[in-house]
Motif scaffolding. Structure first.
Motif, short mmCIF file in Angstrom:
data_model
loop_
_atom_site.label_atom_id
_atom_site.label_comp_id
_atom_site.label_asym_id
_atom_site.label_seq_id
_atom_site.Cartn_x
_atom_site.Cartn_y
_atom_site.Cartn_z
N GLU A 180 7.95 5.55 14.44
CA GLU A 180 8.35 6.92 14.11
C GLU A 180 7.75 7.36 12.77
O GLU A 180 7.24 8.47 12.63
N LYS A 181 7.78 6.45 11.78
CA LYS A 181 7.25 6.80 10.45
C LYS A 181 5.72 6.90 10.49
O LYS A 181 5.15 7.83 9.89
N ILE A 182 5.06 5.98 11.18
CA ILE A 182 3.59 6.05 11.31
C ILE A 182 3.18 7.38 11.92
O ILE A 182 2.28 8.07 11.42
N GLU A 183 3.86 7.76 12.99
CA GLU A 183 3.47 8.98 13.69
C GLU A 183 3.78 10.22 12.85
O GLU A 183 3.04 11.21 12.91
N GLU A 184 4.83 10.17 12.07
CA GLU A 184 5.12 11.28 11.16
C GLU A 184 3.99 11.44 10.14
O GLU A 184 3.49 12.56 9.90
N LEU A 462 -6.75 5.97 3.97
CA LEU A 462 -5.31 6.23 3.90
C LEU A 462 -4.63 5.80 5.19
O LEU A 462 -3.52 5.23 5.16
N ARG A 463 -5.29 6.02 6.31
CA ARG A 463 -4.74 5.59 7.61
C ARG A 463 -4.52 4.08 7.60
O ARG A 463 -3.48 3.58 8.03
N LEU A 467 -1.01 1.70 7.74
CA LEU A 467 -0.80 0.58 8.65
C LEU A 467 -0.53 -0.71 7.89
O LEU A 467 0.31 -1.52 8.31
N LYS A 468 -1.22 -0.91 6.79
CA LYS A 468 -0.98 -2.12 6.00
C LYS A 468 0.46 -2.17 5.51
O LYS A 468 1.13 -3.22 5.58
N ARG A 469 0.96 -1.05 5.01
CA ARG A 469 2.36 -1.00 4.54
C ARG A 469 3.32 -1.23 5.70
O ARG A 469 4.34 -1.91 5.55
N LEU A 475 6.86 -0.01 4.87
CA LEU A 475 6.85 1.40 5.25
C LEU A 475 8.25 1.92 5.50
O LEU A 475 8.56 3.08 5.17
N VAL A 476 9.10 1.11 6.11
CA VAL A 476 10.49 1.50 6.34
C VAL A 476 11.38 0.34 5.87
O VAL A 476 10.96 -0.82 5.85
N PRO A 477 12.62 0.63 5.49
CA PRO A 477 13.49 -0.45 5.01
C PRO A 477 13.97 -1.33 6.17
O PRO A 477 14.07 -0.89 7.31
#
Length: 529
Positions: A180-184, A462-463, A467-469, A475-477
């Protein structure tokens, strides 16, 4: 499967809390494509045929154009039918492209896949989009390439090796939050990329419009009106060029250059004239000549140093591309009638669009042209080489020339057709003025295009950073209430074992022999894909 320390999968020392690792073959199903003779394929759908996806269809998204269609009899198992959310992976390609993935989001036709791609099918207990993003991450792509067997021009990743790829697996709920976060973030990033691509397209259109305005007289209209009393008409200029050529001719019988066929040509500004490339060439010998054909110059003649060979790949619109090829001094002396010098124009006669012209740079040194590369030395003092170069690269001239291009697959212009190309000829002073104005405007375009390309490059970086995060757990908790991935993976293993016992089939992660594991690049022509 483990939830302890990881290594190559993430590049980190430790996995995030609740994560685990597993080999791809223990989690996901790998299905190899079908094999068929190349004579069996068709390019349009027919009864009894099925669409066949190939490496060319594996882009950032699955491309459903340029499909092949093959008889359904070559489909051996239902699992070889492509389904939504399947991940397609290129398993035989160049080293840079092997491992490239795309996910199926919509089905434009019932389809299978060719022998040089595989599909990776994610079980319902896992999030298929998560594993697509994981496989498309640059680090994972690099690790897939490292599994490949590579020859001179092709790399292959066998199913056996692909199964050993270690993947990091978060809890299922975290997989969904990550997606969800990646796609946002990607939605916002993609909007910016679209804007940049639109700007790039507009700059290309503007570049073309500048050249069109230049050769139609619009670019210099105000200047021409202000200086019209002082300008020598181009008709008189052309007559002076031809008169000098006759006077300097030292052969037995003089042959007049090809005159332009003006039927169908547009009206020109006052004081301009139509002229052919042949008429505008210098009176000096070999001012308009093709490169040597056949055995006079072959790839085997190339050396590590020495005089340069100007080839098709060196010629881009207004730009000399510095791709090196050399011959010996002795060979150069034998082919000197094909020599080019600083300031000469070279014209690409093969391919589309044609013609394409650029100038020989001052730093090139001794050089000759190769076949399908035309040396054109304009008449000194009468013709501005930069202006003629821009005129030859303009869309109106290229559009007219397209009508005489011959050849299927590799269209080409012969030397006579090059000589016959008609270009608008302004007075000599106006030619220089136009060339200066074109260069001024295009230099601005060059800078803007450079900025656009740099921003597109940054968007790609940046993309990958996103993805690395994502796959480092940043990227999310993490949520302590999520079921740990180790428990999820153990349940998948247990369910697969039960299925194996009921059906008597080997599990996805078993060591079942896949015929494609024996694939070698030498068999490439036999695969039919």
């Amino acid at each position: 499967m483990t939830d302890t320390a990881t290594h190559e999968a993430t590049g980190s020392t430790l996995l995030p809390a609740g994560w685990a690792t597993a080999d791809l073959g223990d989690l996901l199903e790998i299905v190899r494509g079908i094999s068929f003779p190349s004579t069996a394929k068709k390019f349009e759908p027919e009864d009894g045929y099925i669409a066949c996806l190939r490496t060319t269809n594996v882009q950032r998204e699955v491309q459903w154009d340029n499909l092949w269609f093959v008889p359904k009899e070559y489909l051996k198992r239902d699992e070889q039918l492509v389904k939504p959310l399947d991940i397609l992976i290129s398993t035989a390609n160049s080293f840079e492209l092997v491992g490239k993935v795309a996910q199926v989001h919509q089905m434009s036709a019932e389809a299978t896949l060719g022998a040089f791609i595989s599909l990776i099918r994610v079980p319902s207990q896992l999030d298929a989009k998560f594993f697509y993003y994981l496989l498309s991450w640059g680090r994972t792509q690099e690790r897939i390439r490292n599994l490949a067997s590579t020859t001179t021009n092709i790399s292959n990743v066998s199913t056996k090796k692909l199964r050993t790829l270690t993947l990091q697996v978060p809890p299922l709920n975290e997989q969904r939050r990550i997606v969800e976060k990646i796609e946002e973030l990607f939605t916002k990033l993609d909007a910016g990329v679209r804007s940049l691509e639109q700007a790039r397209a507009q700059l290309k259109i503007y570049r073309r419009s500048v050249l069109k305005a230049a050769i139609e007289g619009e670019l210099s209209h105000e200047w021409r009106e202000a200086h019209k009393e002082k300008l020598e008409p181009a008709s008189e200029l052309l007559e002076r060029i031809l008169r000098e050529r006759r006077e300097k001719f030292a052969g037995k019988k003089y042959k007049e250059p090809i005159s332009p066929d003006t039927s169908g040509l547009a009206a020109l500004p006052h004081g301009w004239a139509w002229a052919t490339v042949d008429q505008l060439a210098s009176a000096k010998p070999n001012s308009l000549t093709d490169g040597p054909f056949g055995s006079n110059l072959k790839t085997a003649h190339y050396t590590g140093s020495g005089p340069r060979v100007v080839r098709l790949q060196n010629i881009a619109p207004h730009t000399f591309v510095d791709v090196e090829a050399h011959i010996s001094e002795e060979h150069y002396e034998g082919l000197k009638k094909h020599a080019v010098y600083a300031g000469d124009l070279v014209i690409r006669a093969l391919g589309e669009p044609a013609p394409v012209a650029c100038a020989i740079p001052t730093w090139l040194g001794k050089a000759i042209v190769k076949a399908d590369c035309i040396r054109f030395k304009p008449a000194e003092g009468y013709v501005s080489s930069p202006y003629i170069m821009y005129a030859l690269n303009s869309h109106p001239v290229q559009r007219r020339t397209t009508a005489v291009i011959h050849g299927i697959g590799r269209p080409r212009l012969n030397l006579t057709e090059i000589k016959s190309i008609a270009v608008p000829l302004p007075p000599i002073v106006e030619q220089s003025r136009i060339a200066e104005e074109i260069e001024r405007r295009l230099s601005v375009v060059d800078k803007l295009e450079g900025t656009v390309e740099e921003n597109l490059k940054q968007a790609g970086a940046l993309r990958q950073s996103i993805l690395k995060r994502a796959f480092s757990g940043e990227l999310v908790p993490q949520d302590s209430d999520d079921e740990p991935a180790s428990a999820l993976l153990e349940r998948i293993r247990a369910e697969r074992q039960v299925t194996k016992q009921k059906t008597g089939k080997k599990s996805v992660g078993s060591k079942r022999k896949d015929p494609a594991d024996d694939w070698v690049p030498e068999l490439f022509p036999k695969q039919g894909a």
